[in-house]
Design a protein around this motif. Sequence first.
Motif, short mmCIF file in Angstrom:
data_model
loop_
_atom_site.label_atom_id
_atom_site.label_comp_id
_atom_site.label_asym_id
_atom_site.label_seq_id
_atom_site.Cartn_x
_atom_site.Cartn_y
_atom_site.Cartn_z
N UNK A 28 4.07 -16.56 -22.68
CA UNK A 28 3.62 -17.52 -23.08
C UNK A 28 4.47 -18.89 -24.20
N UNK A 29 5.34 -18.04 -24.49
CA UNK A 29 6.50 -18.60 -25.05
C UNK A 29 7.15 -19.08 -24.18
N UNK A 30 7.75 -18.62 -23.16
CA UNK A 30 8.43 -19.17 -22.18
C UNK A 30 8.14 -20.46 -21.53
N UNK A 31 6.81 -20.34 -21.39
CA UNK A 31 6.52 -21.43 -21.25
C UNK A 31 5.89 -23.11 -22.07
N UNK A 32 6.33 -22.86 -23.20
CA UNK A 32 5.21 -23.13 -24.53
C UNK A 32 6.63 -24.96 -24.16
N UNK A 33 5.39 -25.91 -24.27
CA UNK A 33 5.61 -27.46 -24.30
C UNK A 33 5.31 -27.90 -22.85
N UNK B 192 8.04 -29.44 -13.39
CA UNK B 192 8.46 -29.11 -11.32
C UNK B 192 9.22 -28.49 -11.15
N UNK B 193 10.09 -27.85 -11.57
CA UNK B 193 11.81 -26.90 -11.05
C UNK B 193 10.67 -25.54 -11.58
N UNK B 194 9.27 -25.01 -12.47
CA UNK B 194 9.03 -24.14 -12.17
C UNK B 194 7.84 -24.36 -10.95
N UNK B 195 7.48 -25.07 -10.47
CA UNK B 195 6.08 -25.30 -10.29
C UNK B 195 6.83 -25.37 -8.31
N UNK B 196 7.76 -25.80 -8.43
CA UNK B 196 8.76 -25.48 -7.00
C UNK B 196 8.98 -24.27 -6.27
N UNK B 197 9.47 -23.12 -8.02
CA UNK B 197 10.07 -21.84 -7.18
C UNK B 197 8.58 -20.97 -7.52
N UNK B 198 7.04 -21.78 -7.92
CA UNK B 198 6.31 -20.60 -7.84
C UNK B 198 5.89 -20.75 -6.63
N UNK B 199 6.02 -21.71 -5.96
CA UNK B 199 6.15 -22.18 -5.08
C UNK B 199 6.29 -21.58 -3.51
N UNK B 200 7.16 -21.19 -3.71
CA UNK B 200 8.24 -20.50 -3.03
C UNK B 200 7.84 -18.75 -3.01
N UNK B 201 7.07 -18.73 -4.12
CA UNK B 201 6.82 -16.98 -4.11
C UNK B 201 5.48 -17.42 -4.20
N UNK C 209 11.55 -16.68 -15.48
CA UNK C 209 13.17 -16.66 -16.25
C UNK C 209 14.53 -17.18 -15.10
N UNK C 210 14.59 -16.68 -13.91
CA UNK C 210 15.57 -17.13 -12.57
C UNK C 210 15.82 -18.59 -13.01
N UNK C 211 14.00 -19.57 -12.98
CA UNK C 211 14.49 -20.87 -13.47
C UNK C 211 15.64 -21.20 -14.72
N UNK C 212 14.69 -20.57 -16.02
CA UNK C 212 15.30 -20.88 -17.25
C UNK C 212 16.81 -20.48 -17.09
N UNK C 213 16.98 -19.27 -15.81
CA UNK C 213 18.40 -19.19 -16.30
C UNK C 213 19.91 -20.21 -15.46
N UNK C 214 18.87 -20.33 -14.38
CA UNK C 214 19.70 -21.61 -13.70
C UNK C 214 19.26 -23.26 -14.30
N UNK C 215 19.33 -23.28 -15.58
CA UNK C 215 19.22 -24.41 -15.43
C UNK C 215 19.91 -24.07 -16.53
N UNK C 216 20.65 -23.38 -17.28
CA UNK C 216 21.66 -23.53 -18.11
C UNK C 216 22.68 -24.20 -18.49
N UNK C 217 22.74 -23.89 -16.67
CA UNK C 217 24.16 -24.96 -16.42
C UNK C 217 24.14 -26.94 -16.13
#
Length: 623
Positions: free
Chosen positions: A200-205, A221-230, A274-282
């Motif tokens: 819930x916190x990870x998806x806040x906003x 959109x990044x979440x959506x595309x990654x979840x589509x892969x899943x 979590x994987x998307x958040x980590x990749x987005x840091x850079x």
Amino acid sequence: MTRLFCLTLMAAFALVGCNEQNGERPVDGRDTDGLYEPEPPSDYQGRVMDGYLQQARVWLDLDGDSQYDSGSVQVVIGGRAGCEISTPADQAAEECLETLSMGEPTALTGEGGRFTLDVTGLALPDDQAADLDPNNYPLVAVAIPGRTLEETEAGNQIINHAFRLTSPPGERVVSPLTTLVDARRTLDLDALDVTEGGLAVDLSGVNPLGDYIQRGDARARAYGEALTRLLQIQFPDDREQGIIDNGGRLTDIDRDADRVLRLGYVSAVADVVGAVDAAAQSDGYGNVDISGLALPTLIPDLNNPLLLKAVVVETPPDNPTATASDLTTSSRVRFQYDAEGVLQAIEADGCLKPSLYEVARLARVNGRVAELNVQGFEGFFLASSPASTFYSDDGDVDERLTFDWTNGTAELQSTTSCHGGQNGSELGGAAEQVLTWTISGDTVTVRDGDRELVQTVGQGIDPMLGYTDTDGTSQSIDGAVSGCGINDDATGEPEVISGTQPYTYEADETGAGGDLPSDGALDRRDLLWDQRFGHQQLLRRVFFDTSRSSEDLLKWQYRYRTPAGDDEEEAGEQANLLDEARLSLTAGTPNCGGTPGTLDSGGIFANLTYEYHTLAESLLSSQ
């Protein structure tokens, strides 16, 4: 713009609701702070997206089974006494149902992922019920391999692997994020709450129900595309051809399989986010390389098998032989699985006894317990010290054996002194024991420090396989099962000894006397099997253990939930599910062709009772 993820969303997501100025949405799903004119009741419009998807099949799921119904479909009519429109049609009372002949409204999406459903068939005769409101039903969309196109900045890209999206009733956007919301709704999961942290916190906003493309929300959109892969990873390959042949109409995933598919998705979403958040840091969310993310690769077992849930171990105080009335619970052992039905851990309130033999059996099927002939692991349950010292019936986990099937290791952690270590206060510290294994052909080798067990199949039938152990014990299966005629008085009995199989058991003979072999070799003994109707049910095996009895042979007796003699159709594919196993002194041998007799009522060392649940129930309990 609406502030999202504040407190509640549909009582299923618990994230949306604060400061929302208008609870309705326009038909294309875009965010709005103003009013709009509703559509004519004949049309129901919306959008399907990962990126926007063209030529995806979408339909209104009137009966709540997530499958497309082309002919007559039964629909729950709300407003009648005791009838809830949210109840799936196959779970509703007959008086709550009406049958529509036109099937579920469906269409293929066009440019921008837009679709229009003809809902004129939801109009009912005045004397039957009020017209059905399409906003009361969820939407389902399926990407068709080789046909569906995803709109991207580089042009339209063909979708090569199927996936399914859904959205809750009344929502016109269908996306990987609405699929998460709808899965939690369907599974009756507790609402995600930002005060409890986690996803819930990870998806806040993030607005999980909106059109993140139109809003330019790069994060969503990044979440959506990654979840589509899943979703593509988890969608079963063997269902794809049916989708292609039927133009995207999903018709072969039943309710149990649907629950497993949704649970597999829900359980993996946090890792994907979590994987998307980590990749987005850079470089930010707009530059995340979705194809390069390391995502969970679990493929849910849509067969939804029955799996061993728990074993209750009863032993006499201080381990003497006893009658059944003397037994008390000494441990309760629970089994944890992932969405593929692979065993992840064995947990005990009380003590475990890690068994190299049982680990070898599990390694053969890579932890897929349902693929074993018998889901019985008595080698795990009888610790050498009195387990009742630690059993408290408080539901706490005293010991945990965790499996890593990829690397061939299992680690035991304990808060007890069952294994000679210090009592710990909580799990998570250094491992009490570490088991490793390797597989070569039909040979599995399991190691525990300097100790080594080598297990082979030969003529064995699970759970009775040949092995040698450097602790001095060994077992060989010396021939195939020999069948015998069934005695007249045993014909029709649920349990009958229909075959015997010769084997030899050897162990340290130190201190042996009485009926025990002076040379440590117990040979010319028979395993007793019931193999009628193609089943393989072990009924009895004999061995000796001088630590328990220095003069008498011991035997395990087994009873099954559905004995082989019961109706074959009723037994089904999982007929060899144990109901009870008892360890006791050996007294005589029943004859082949007769019944094995009742479980011994005296001379008992241990009694095990087994509990099962479906994979879906197992996954739901872990959410």
